[in-house]
Design a protein around this motif. Sequence first.
Motif, mmCIF file in Angstrom:
data_model
loop_
_atom_site.group_PDB
_atom_site.id
_atom_site.type_symbol
_atom_site.label_atom_id
_atom_site.label_comp_id
_atom_site.label_asym_id
_atom_site.label_seq_id
_atom_site.Cartn_x
_atom_site.Cartn_y
_atom_site.Cartn_z
ATOM 1 N N THR A 197 47.765 87.652 124.420
ATOM 2 C CA THR A 197 47.959 87.197 123.033
ATOM 3 C C THR A 197 48.691 85.865 122.993
ATOM 4 O O THR A 197 48.311 84.954 122.244
ATOM 5 C CB THR A 197 48.747 88.261 122.236
ATOM 6 O OG1 THR A 197 48.028 89.494 122.251
ATOM 7 C CG2 THR A 197 48.976 87.804 120.801
ATOM 8 N N LEU A 198 49.756 85.737 123.787
ATOM 9 C CA LEU A 198 50.487 84.476 123.843
ATOM 10 C C LEU A 198 49.575 83.339 124.290
ATOM 11 O O LEU A 198 49.602 82.235 123.728
ATOM 12 C CB LEU A 198 51.674 84.595 124.805
ATOM 13 C CG LEU A 198 52.790 85.570 124.425
ATOM 14 C CD1 LEU A 198 53.857 85.604 125.516
ATOM 15 C CD2 LEU A 198 53.413 85.204 123.089
ATOM 16 N N ALA A 199 48.746 83.616 125.284
ATOM 17 C CA ALA A 199 47.848 82.581 125.796
ATOM 18 C C ALA A 199 46.834 82.149 124.742
ATOM 19 O O ALA A 199 46.556 80.948 124.576
ATOM 20 C CB ALA A 199 47.124 83.098 127.044
ATOM 21 N N VAL A 200 46.271 83.118 124.013
ATOM 22 C CA VAL A 200 45.273 82.794 122.987
ATOM 23 C C VAL A 200 45.913 81.960 121.869
ATOM 24 O O VAL A 200 45.376 80.924 121.455
ATOM 25 C CB VAL A 200 44.647 84.086 122.415
ATOM 26 C CG1 VAL A 200 43.815 83.765 121.171
ATOM 27 C CG2 VAL A 200 43.777 84.753 123.471
ATOM 28 N N ILE A 201 47.062 82.410 121.374
ATOM 29 C CA ILE A 201 47.701 81.710 120.248
ATOM 30 C C ILE A 201 48.107 80.292 120.655
ATOM 31 O O ILE A 201 47.817 79.318 119.949
ATOM 32 C CB ILE A 201 48.924 82.498 119.746
ATOM 33 C CG1 ILE A 201 48.475 83.838 119.150
ATOM 34 C CG2 ILE A 201 49.691 81.682 118.705
ATOM 35 C CD1 ILE A 201 49.636 84.732 118.734
ATOM 36 N N ALA A 217 43.300 86.515 118.370
ATOM 37 C CA ALA A 217 43.908 87.463 119.309
ATOM 38 C C ALA A 217 43.798 88.891 118.786
ATOM 39 O O ALA A 217 43.531 89.825 119.561
ATOM 40 C CB ALA A 217 45.372 87.089 119.542
ATOM 41 N N VAL A 218 44.001 89.071 117.484
ATOM 42 C CA VAL A 218 43.906 90.412 116.895
ATOM 43 C C VAL A 218 42.483 90.959 117.046
ATOM 44 O O VAL A 218 42.283 92.109 117.471
ATOM 45 C CB VAL A 218 44.330 90.370 115.411
ATOM 46 C CG1 VAL A 218 43.905 91.657 114.700
ATOM 47 C CG2 VAL A 218 45.834 90.182 115.296
ATOM 48 N N ILE A 219 41.496 90.169 116.710
ATOM 49 C CA ILE A 219 40.103 90.628 116.788
ATOM 50 C C ILE A 219 39.708 90.958 118.229
ATOM 51 O O ILE A 219 39.135 92.022 118.517
ATOM 52 C CB ILE A 219 39.153 89.572 116.189
ATOM 53 C CG1 ILE A 219 39.420 89.424 114.681
ATOM 54 C CG2 ILE A 219 37.690 89.946 116.440
ATOM 55 C CD1 ILE A 219 38.689 88.264 114.040
ATOM 56 N N LEU A 220 40.031 90.061 119.150
ATOM 57 C CA LEU A 220 39.682 90.289 120.559
ATOM 58 C C LEU A 220 40.396 91.519 121.108
ATOM 59 O O LEU A 220 39.801 92.316 121.865
ATOM 60 C CB LEU A 220 40.047 89.056 121.392
ATOM 61 C CG LEU A 220 39.196 87.800 121.165
ATOM 62 C CD1 LEU A 220 39.730 86.649 122.014
ATOM 63 C CD2 LEU A 220 37.727 88.063 121.496
ATOM 64 N N SER A 221 41.653 91.680 120.751
ATOM 65 C CA SER A 221 42.411 92.823 121.280
ATOM 66 C C SER A 221 41.871 94.141 120.737
ATOM 67 O O SER A 221 41.845 95.148 121.470
ATOM 68 C CB SER A 221 43.892 92.674 120.950
ATOM 69 O OG SER A 221 44.115 92.751 119.556
ATOM 70 N N ILE A 222 41.453 94.154 119.479
ATOM 71 C CA ILE A 222 40.886 95.386 118.914
ATOM 72 C C ILE A 222 39.588 95.741 119.635
ATOM 73 O O ILE A 222 39.332 96.908 119.970
ATOM 74 C CB ILE A 222 40.656 95.229 117.395
ATOM 75 C CG1 ILE A 222 42.000 95.158 116.652
ATOM 76 C CG2 ILE A 222 39.816 96.378 116.855
ATOM 77 C CD1 ILE A 222 41.865 94.864 115.175
ATOM 78 N N ILE A 223 38.762 94.729 119.900
ATOM 79 C CA ILE A 223 37.497 94.970 120.617
ATOM 80 C C ILE A 223 37.778 95.521 122.017
ATOM 81 O O ILE A 223 37.182 96.517 122.462
ATOM 82 C CB ILE A 223 36.666 93.686 120.686
ATOM 83 C CG1 ILE A 223 36.217 93.269 119.287
ATOM 84 C CG2 ILE A 223 35.455 93.871 121.604
ATOM 85 C CD1 ILE A 223 35.552 91.913 119.228
ATOM 86 N N LYS A 360 49.979 97.488 119.839
ATOM 87 C CA LYS A 360 51.277 97.049 119.344
ATOM 88 C C LYS A 360 51.838 95.840 120.110
ATOM 89 O O LYS A 360 52.526 95.007 119.514
ATOM 90 C CB LYS A 360 52.267 98.204 119.372
ATOM 91 C CG LYS A 360 52.015 99.232 118.273
ATOM 92 C CD LYS A 360 53.120 100.262 118.196
ATOM 93 C CE LYS A 360 52.903 101.211 117.021
ATOM 94 N NZ LYS A 360 53.973 102.225 116.908
ATOM 95 N N PRO A 361 51.574 95.727 121.426
ATOM 96 C CA PRO A 361 52.082 94.521 122.104
ATOM 97 C C PRO A 361 51.485 93.230 121.556
ATOM 98 O O PRO A 361 52.091 92.163 121.694
ATOM 99 C CB PRO A 361 51.689 94.742 123.575
ATOM 100 C CG PRO A 361 50.646 95.794 123.561
ATOM 101 C CD PRO A 361 50.977 96.662 122.382
ATOM 102 N N VAL A 362 50.311 93.319 120.922
ATOM 103 C CA VAL A 362 49.719 92.127 120.302
ATOM 104 C C VAL A 362 50.567 91.694 119.107
ATOM 105 O O VAL A 362 50.900 90.511 118.952
ATOM 106 C CB VAL A 362 48.261 92.405 119.876
ATOM 107 C CG1 VAL A 362 47.710 91.238 119.070
ATOM 108 C CG2 VAL A 362 47.400 92.671 121.108
#
Length: 577
Positions: A197-201, A217-223, A360-362
Amino acid sequence: MSTDRPTSASRLAPESLRGYQRSWLRADIIAGLTLAAVAIPETMGYTSIAQVPVITGLYTVLFPALVFALLGSSRLLVVGADSATAAILAGGLAALGIAGLTPNSPQWLAMASLTALMCGVLLLLARLLRLGFLGDFLSASVLIGFLTGVGIQVFTGQLPDMLGIPKGKGNWFEQQWSMLTRLGDTSLPTLAFALGTLAVILGFKRFVPKVPGAIVAVILSIILASTLQVSSHGVAIVGPMQGGFPPIGLPGGVGWSDVPQLLGVAFSCFVLIIAQSAATSRSFATRHGQRVDINRDIVGLSGANLAAGLSGTFVVNGSPTKTQILDEQKGKTQVANATMALVVLVIVLFFTSALTNLPKPVLGAIVFLIGVDLIDIAGLRRVWQARPSEFYIAVLTAVVVFAVGVEQGIVLAVVLSIVEMVRRQYRPHRFVMGIDAEGEPTYARAQQGMQSAPGLLVFRYDADLFYANANQFSDGVQQLITATPDPVRWLVLDCSSIPDIDYSAGAALHQLVTFVHNRGATVALAAVDPDLRTTLEKLGVLQMLSVDQIYPTVADAVVAFRSSSPKPGPGARPAET
């Protein structure tokens, strides 16, 4: 025939939308969509600070944002959840020590909603009683220190969620020690989501700044979480959320008996809301050459917090970061914020199930970066270079915020701001006017042995005269008079920097005038504004002087002195410059 008179429709329009141009609509909608993409993950993340259900974060940008758009004056200020007020809220509720009151419980949320209602009432009273100036008691330097302390508390508070380890108990230092001793228990899948997430943002911020990296990051992490079933590998997820329309009505399970306990928390939030929102509104209005009505904004913020308390969520505030995003996206008015609110409404009505597998870590990583952004190293450096004393106050405020508590930090911030103001008034700059080789007046810091000319002392005091500095003022002038190389025949008080005096200062002036008269010298006043002259008359100071001893300017007083005394000889010594 054209007319410049406002139509009935324009008079009925909200102040923030008056003069709206149709050409702005496209930019406002695009800005609102972008803002929603930022606000959705951010406000969900703020719930981890306030320790309330995730869905309530989305509620903060529904009715509160719409109510502010209708009642406020600022065209750009974005209202919603804020990290600083969320931290004050969580710290304050935890400090109450009420048995059974636990984070994320229905009672905790009810107390949070009641706090929002109390903030709304305090803001309304502030408007009715013209108390908006209270926000000015958080000086800019102290506010930098306060938000820096909040930033440290916020980003360190997210580390356990990002590492997948339990959060420690106790104060800030105990929590950090607990985290350090449990680093060996770090969940690698959890850490991977946080680092990703840090890297994406940061990557999007660096290379594609117009695209909100947080929503990507939210969308990718959910997928990924849905595909890999990460919850079975120890990664905590948000889980099922009760979506739908926000609950409307007074918070349940709380009553009038809870109000006194929450008053300190609500007041701390109230002061920060006024200070931060007013500063943000002024900043962006000035940038665009617009006028902002802070009192009208206080009404809007009052309505926004009342709306928050009546719709099942927590305290809201003007957000500098989201307002900056709105401005960068060329948003023009509150139509952009209304667009954001409508997008979020669609999410809470129809798509909350899509957020179930959000790790949650996202959210922890998103809030971590928000906390880091609050640490204003550049601002602290500027304060250090300009006024070291204010730098130390800012640092002390920051330490108290993260080491003791946010609520205590804001109380300290207000107190230190007032103390610093009184300190400057107590020991202001003091000058003696000198005359250079060309005969022009100059001002130098007052020191014993200085005089303006043989027999003349022109003294300037750069502050209000009041009970705390009045005797110091009188004693200082008397010391200067007794130490001059030549006996003082005229004392001229330059009043251009003394806008007001109180009763104690009037008594001190009485003593000073008596002291000068007893030495056979004249007291003259120069550059006295009409209000000060009226006050001096009421205090009986003017009655001790003759009318011709009050001059429009210092130069006029000096001319009068020269015409009443022998010309200075070759040994005359001007004031040092």
